[in-house]
Design a protein around this motif. Structure first.
Motif, mmCIF file in Angstrom:
data_model
loop_
_atom_site.group_PDB
_atom_site.id
_atom_site.type_symbol
_atom_site.label_atom_id
_atom_site.label_comp_id
_atom_site.label_asym_id
_atom_site.label_seq_id
_atom_site.Cartn_x
_atom_site.Cartn_y
_atom_site.Cartn_z
ATOM 1 N N GLN A 102 19.968 -51.054 -16.289
ATOM 2 C CA GLN A 102 20.068 -52.483 -16.600
ATOM 3 C C GLN A 102 19.902 -52.718 -18.097
ATOM 4 O O GLN A 102 19.365 -51.868 -18.817
ATOM 5 N N ARG A 103 20.364 -53.880 -18.570
ATOM 6 C CA ARG A 103 20.235 -54.275 -19.973
ATOM 7 C C ARG A 103 19.200 -55.385 -20.086
ATOM 8 O O ARG A 103 19.007 -56.175 -19.165
ATOM 9 N N ARG A 104 18.564 -55.443 -21.257
ATOM 10 C CA ARG A 104 17.619 -56.510 -21.553
ATOM 11 C C ARG A 104 18.010 -57.161 -22.876
ATOM 12 O O ARG A 104 18.262 -56.479 -23.864
ATOM 13 N N PHE A 156 15.033 -47.507 -25.193
ATOM 14 C CA PHE A 156 15.165 -47.278 -23.755
ATOM 15 C C PHE A 156 13.757 -47.137 -23.175
ATOM 16 O O PHE A 156 12.934 -46.401 -23.723
ATOM 17 N N ILE A 157 13.485 -47.830 -22.079
ATOM 18 C CA ILE A 157 12.173 -47.727 -21.433
ATOM 19 C C ILE A 157 12.351 -47.587 -19.922
ATOM 20 O O ILE A 157 13.045 -48.402 -19.287
ATOM 21 N N TRP A 158 11.710 -46.563 -19.378
ATOM 22 C CA TRP A 158 11.523 -46.446 -17.937
ATOM 23 C C TRP A 158 10.058 -46.729 -17.653
ATOM 24 O O TRP A 158 9.173 -46.071 -18.185
ATOM 25 N N THR A 186 9.062 -57.696 -19.579
ATOM 26 C CA THR A 186 10.400 -57.699 -20.166
ATOM 27 C C THR A 186 11.242 -56.597 -19.543
ATOM 28 O O THR A 186 12.429 -56.791 -19.245
ATOM 29 N N VAL A 187 10.633 -55.435 -19.338
ATOM 30 C CA VAL A 187 11.336 -54.359 -18.639
ATOM 31 C C VAL A 187 11.699 -54.798 -17.231
ATOM 32 O O VAL A 187 12.823 -54.577 -16.757
ATOM 33 N N ALA A 222 16.996 -45.764 -17.113
ATOM 34 C CA ALA A 222 16.006 -46.617 -17.769
ATOM 35 C C ALA A 222 16.638 -47.967 -18.072
ATOM 36 O O ALA A 222 17.806 -48.216 -17.767
ATOM 37 N N VAL A 223 15.859 -48.825 -18.692
ATOM 38 C CA VAL A 223 16.346 -50.113 -19.185
ATOM 39 C C VAL A 223 16.759 -49.936 -20.638
ATOM 40 O O VAL A 223 16.038 -49.324 -21.430
#
Length: 521
Positions: free
Chosen positions: A309-311, A298-300, A344-345, A36-37
């Protein structure tokens, strides 16, 4: 399109491997970050538990208008909006606050829900006092007594409410994996105190200790020894490892059923928990330091397919509801302050310059992702401070007759959709005195531990004006500007700056090996 939200309570990001912790046993959180992100700048908004859930459902900050309480009749509820749009919504939880006076309207917004008993002081199993025993009139003593009773029925991990929540969540997903357009919220009270877990999780943190057994610290200043502080942190860590094992079951199921192609996964929390940092335990009695308010997320999103990846963009709890609406093609209302995070994701597209956070009657706080500004009330009276509600209930009790005698029905706000509300003189939910704790400014880039408050009037002024912009967008009542000593209209100037309070108290950290194991550098 399907969605799973896994929600923990009191999950401290600094105890998670994806956020730099290299000593805790949490392999599934690390595994999740690869699938996930991971968000580096997620902040909670309204504190604590039910205020956070109100803003999760409504996409609006809660804390400037009222304290702990139910959804209001005029609130927009994301689960209800999804339900009306043909998305089946189901909640599974062991969070007993939903069934108390101050949370009684949230779960009924879902199509269906399940509740598992036994967490904390949940009034679950009845035990008449023994001869000579009297029931404590003190609320906290009663909670502890009930918790001791509840634990007698949770000897096996399979019986623990957290385990049963994830059992039911997995059952729901397996039952409905071939159906479309559903949301399930799998929500556990853990790792909220008391930090009650089992030997297999405690084994990861075994160390010599002969002090008092403590897994439920009081809300206040740390007075215990460094060894006891470490012991409590170990108890928390063991419960977090139990949460990690439960999370792993969800990831395993998504792998087995090949759900990643059409199922959004959000893993989040409402807030963190102080475990001795800054010389404090818990929350609500101190400023909202980073350990409590800067949360893991965390979002998928199967539309973006971004993983590992990082946001860096600044996001908040108020964004979760609009994100779910957008995912299912449902438009948010104009009253929502949060933003959908799909872009954003996908590409780290920013959604805000700054975000508010706080609890009713405490500091009003703002961050731009680098600086954190904590504004204390103008004087020790902490007045005026008014509740605005049509649901006059506190956490576990209704408003008293004395409180209601002071109520007046006033014209509502635009977000109440022209519905009038009761204005009732209120008291801050927490026991801390925000005025005595003072106004603080921190630079997280140079001082991530928030140990050295800045004294920079120009930076403070910029943060004040960001705060005012967000307060006005939130339709904050006039009383909040008065309480904070801020202008209700127009920009602030240097006459409104007020830094210079004492720094946080020294922290009784463990030393040597214990300090390293506690994750302190």
């Amino acid at each position: 399109m399907k969605a799973i939200m896994v929600m923990f309570d009191s999950l401290n990001r600094r105890f998670l491997p994806p956020y730099g912790c290299d000593w805790i046993h949490a392999p599934n959180f690390q595994r999740l970050s690869e699938k996930a992100v991971t968000f580096d700048n997620c902040y909670a908004g309204s504190m604590p538990c039910m205020p956070a859930r109100r803003e999760l459902q409504t996409g609006r900050y809660n804390f400037l208008h009222r304290s702990w309480g139910p959804l209001e009749p005029f609130d927009d509820s994301v689960p209800e909006m999804l339900r009306k749009a043909g998305v089946y919504t189901h909640m599974i939880t062991d969070h007993q606050h939903y069934w108390e006076d101050g949370g009684s309207t949230y779960h009924n917004r879902f199509d269906t829900y399940e509740f598992f008993r036994g967490q904390e002081g949940d009034r679950w199993k009845g035990r008449v006092p023994a001869p000579g025993e009297t029931l404590a009139t003190d609320h906290h003593a009663a909670l502890h007594r009930q918790d001791r009773i509840n634990r007698q029925y949770l000897e096996n991990e399979a019986d623990h409410p957290q385990t049963r929540v994830f059992d039911a969540g997995i059952e729901f997903v397996r039952t409905n994996a071939d159906r479309d357009r559903w949301l399930v919220q799998i929500e556990t009270f853990d790792p909220h105190e008391p930090f009650f877990s089992y030997d297999r999780h405690k084994a990861h943190y075994a160390r010599p200790y002969d002090g008092p057994q403590l897994d439920w610290p009081t809300y206040g200043r740390v007075t215990e020894t460094a060894e006891t502080v470490q012991h409590v942190r170990d108890q928390y860590s063991a419960l977090l490892s139990m949460c990690d094992a439960s999370l792993g079951r969800v990831i395993d199921m998504m792998d087995e059923l090949d759900l990643w192609d059409d199922t959004m996964l959000i893993v989040c929390t409402d807030h963190g928990f102080l475990l001795g940092e800054h010389g404090w335990w818990a929350k609500m009695v101190q400023p909202w330091y980073d350990e409590n308010i800067h949360t893991p997320l965390f979002i998928w999103d199967p539309r973006a397919k971004a993983k590992g990846q990082r946001r860096k963009s600044l996001v908040q709890t108020i964004d979760f509801g609009p994100t779910l609406l957008d995912y299912f093609g449902v438009a948010p209302t104009e009253r929502m302050e949060g933003h959908a995070l799909g872009q954003t994701v996908a590409s780290d597209t920013p959604v805000r310059e700054a975000g508010l956070f706080g609890a009713f009657g405490m500091h009003v706080n703002v961050t731009d992702g680098r600086y954190v500004y904590m504004r204390a009330p103008r004087d020790a009276s902490n007045r005026p401070l008014d509740e605005h509600t049509l649901m006059p209930t506190h956490m576990r009790w209704q408003f008293t007759r004395e409180e209601l005698k002071r109520a007046e029905l006033i014209e509502g706000f635009p977000f109440t959709q022209d519905v009038p509300v009761l204005r009732i003189p209120g008291m801050p939910f927490g026991a801390g005195n925000a005025f005595e704790l003072g106004t603080l400014l921190f630079d997280l880039e140079t001082d991530p531990g928030q140990e050295h408050p800045l004294e920079d009037p120009q930076i403070e002024l910029r943060m004040i004006n960001l705060m005012l912009e967000l307060m006005r967008a939130n339709e904050a009542p006039e009383s909040q500007y008065q309480r904070m000593g801020l202008p209700a209209h127009g920009p602030a100037d240097l006459t409104h700056t007020r830094l210079g309070r004492a720094p946080p108290a020294e922290v009784p950290w463990p030393s040597g090996e214990g300090r390293q194991l506690a994750g302190q550098k």
